[in-house]
Design an enzyme around this catalytic site. Structure first.
Site, PDB file in Angstrom:
ATOM      1  N   GLU A 252      -6.862   4.856   7.831  1.00  0.00           N
ATOM      2  CA  GLU A 252      -6.641   6.276   7.525  1.00  0.00           C
ATOM      3  C   GLU A 252      -7.888   6.869   6.879  1.00  0.00           C
ATOM      4  O   GLU A 252      -8.247   8.021   7.116  1.00  0.00           O
ATOM      5  CB  GLU A 252      -5.395   6.427   6.626  1.00  0.00           C
TER       6      GLU A 252
ATOM      7  N   ASN B 286       0.865  -1.177   0.000  1.00  0.00           N
ATOM      8  CA  ASN B 286       0.000   0.000   0.000  1.00  0.00           C
ATOM      9  C   ASN B 286       0.905   1.231   0.000  1.00  0.00           C
ATOM     10  O   ASN B 286       1.488   1.572   1.011  1.00  0.00           O
ATOM     11  CB  ASN B 286      -0.899  -0.027   1.245  1.00  0.00           C
TER      12      ASN B 286
ATOM     13  N   LYS C  73       0.104   4.265  -0.298  1.00  0.00           N
ATOM     14  CA  LYS C  73      -0.540   5.464   0.267  1.00  0.00           C
ATOM     15  C   LYS C  73      -0.331   6.659  -0.687  1.00  0.00           C
ATOM     16  O   LYS C  73      -0.256   6.457  -1.901  1.00  0.00           O
ATOM     17  CB  LYS C  73      -0.035   5.714   1.691  1.00  0.00           C
TER      18      LYS C  73
ATOM     19  N   SER D 195       3.547  -1.890  10.404  1.00  0.00           N
ATOM     20  CA  SER D 195       5.001  -1.970  10.592  1.00  0.00           C
ATOM     21  C   SER D 195       5.584  -3.339  10.243  1.00  0.00           C
ATOM     22  O   SER D 195       6.472  -3.843  10.943  1.00  0.00           O
ATOM     23  CB  SER D 195       5.386  -1.557  12.019  1.00  0.00           C
TER      24      SER D 195
ATOM     25  N   GLU E 238      -5.315  -4.587  10.722  1.00  0.00           N
ATOM     26  CA  GLU E 238      -4.249  -3.608  10.946  1.00  0.00           C
ATOM     27  C   GLU E 238      -4.533  -2.848  12.242  1.00  0.00           C
ATOM     28  O   GLU E 238      -5.356  -1.919  12.249  1.00  0.00           O
ATOM     29  CB  GLU E 238      -4.200  -2.595   9.790  1.00  0.00           C
TER      30      GLU E 238
HETATM   31  P1  13P Z   1       3.165   0.603   7.716  1.00  0.00           P
HETATM   32  O1  13P Z   1       3.644  -0.701   7.145  1.00  0.00           O
HETATM   33  O2  13P Z   1       3.881   1.796   7.206  1.00  0.00           O
HETATM   34  O3  13P Z   1       3.047   0.539   9.215  1.00  0.00           O
HETATM   35  O4  13P Z   1       1.645   0.798   7.167  1.00  0.00           O
HETATM   36  C1  13P Z   1       0.739  -0.226   7.326  1.00  0.00           C
HETATM   37  C2  13P Z   1      -0.477   0.080   6.528  1.00  0.00           C
HETATM   38  O5  13P Z   1      -1.249   0.953   6.876  1.00  0.00           O
HETATM   39  C3  13P Z   1      -0.705  -0.663   5.286  1.00  0.00           C
HETATM   40  O6  13P Z   1      -1.981  -0.457   4.800  1.00  0.00           O
END
Ligand code: 13P
Length: 254
Positions: free
Chosen positions: A102, A10, A12, A217, A172
């Site tokens: 998010e 992802n 983002k 993470s 998550e």
């Molecule tokens: P991180 O791996 O940066 O913690 O993000 C996790 C996430 O939100 C994947 O959708």
């Protein structure tokens, strides 16, 4: 029962379309010997990158699949700024993340809108990756399981047993996203087993086949242990998916 692992990147709101092309090219190079039978790989770029990524993936016959991070639930209409499931399907998008924390926290998405999105994705022959997860306060109050169960019941309402069996849930925990703080493999396993049981209670028979990713993470150092747990069928990776070598090492751990 044989669930194929799914490791998803992802991205983002990162990388423009030129940077996106570079990243998939590096990733394809890193994964050249990868066994795609064992682990399926998807990348989820921002909307503006998807067409470029699709073109490169298809032209170079790369084996990973293209995903999206969000969509609207209507096919078309006066919804300024939104992107519809048929638009994504036309770009050969296979997986669409819906209900990421998010989006729930910053953009006010609710179980109801997540449910509309999941059903719209399925209607257009793509697979939703439905995200659930508790806050730190909810975990500390002993409410993590109930929170996740309520999110699942709301987000997965009205989906048939066949479609639920084919779907992906990403667990998550919000406190683990982007914080460097990973759930312990035991806690992640326990919650993924709970997710499976809840899915099975929503549609008996779907629990054995639904794929459940852990996200929060995930890094090369912790991926192998997380992915070795029986109810963890893959990973949804944020930060580490922006670096081809790190993401490839996570894929190899699966
Ligand atoms: P991180 O791996 O940066 O913690 O993000 C996790 C996430 O939100 C994947 O959708």
């Amino acid at each position: 029962m044989s669930r194929r692992m799914l490791v998803s990147g992802n991205w983002k709101m990162n990388l423009n379309h030129l940077e996106a092309i570079q990243l998939v090219q590096k990733l394809s190079y890193e994964l050249v010997d990868h066994d795609y039978e064992a682990v399926e790989v998807s990348v989820h770029p921002p909307f503006t990158d998807i067409r470029s990524v699709q073109t490169v993936v298809e032209a170079d016959r790369m084996e990973f699949v293209v995903g999206a991070q969000n969509c609207h639930w209507k096919d078309s209409g006066a919804y300024t700024g939104e992107v519809s499931p048929p638009m994504l399907a036309k770009l050969n998008v296979r997986y669409v993340i819906v209900g990421h924390s998010e989006r729930r926290q910053i953009f006010g998405e609710t179980d109801e809108t997540v449910n509309l999105k999941a059903r719209a994705v399925i209607k257009h022959a793509m697979t939703p990756i439905v995200c659930v997860g508790e806050t730190l306060e909810q975990r500390e109050a002993g409410e993590a399981e109930a929170t996740v169960e309520a999110q699942l019941r709301g987000s997965l309402r009205g989906i048939s047993v066949e479609d639920l069996s084919a779907l992906v849930v990403a667990y998550e925990p919000i406190w683990a996203i982007g914080t460097g703080r990973t759930a312990t493999p035991d806690d992640a396993q326990a919650m993924c087993a709970h997710v499976r049981a809840v899915v099975d209670s929503i549609r008996p028979g779907a629990g054995a086949d639904v794929r459940i990713q852990y996200g929060g993470s995930v890094k090369p150092v912790n991926a192998a242990e997380l992915l070795s747990r029986p109810d963890i069928d893959g990973a949804l990776v944020g930060g580490a998916s922006l670096e081809a070598d790190k993401f490839a090492r996570i894929v190899s751990a699966g």
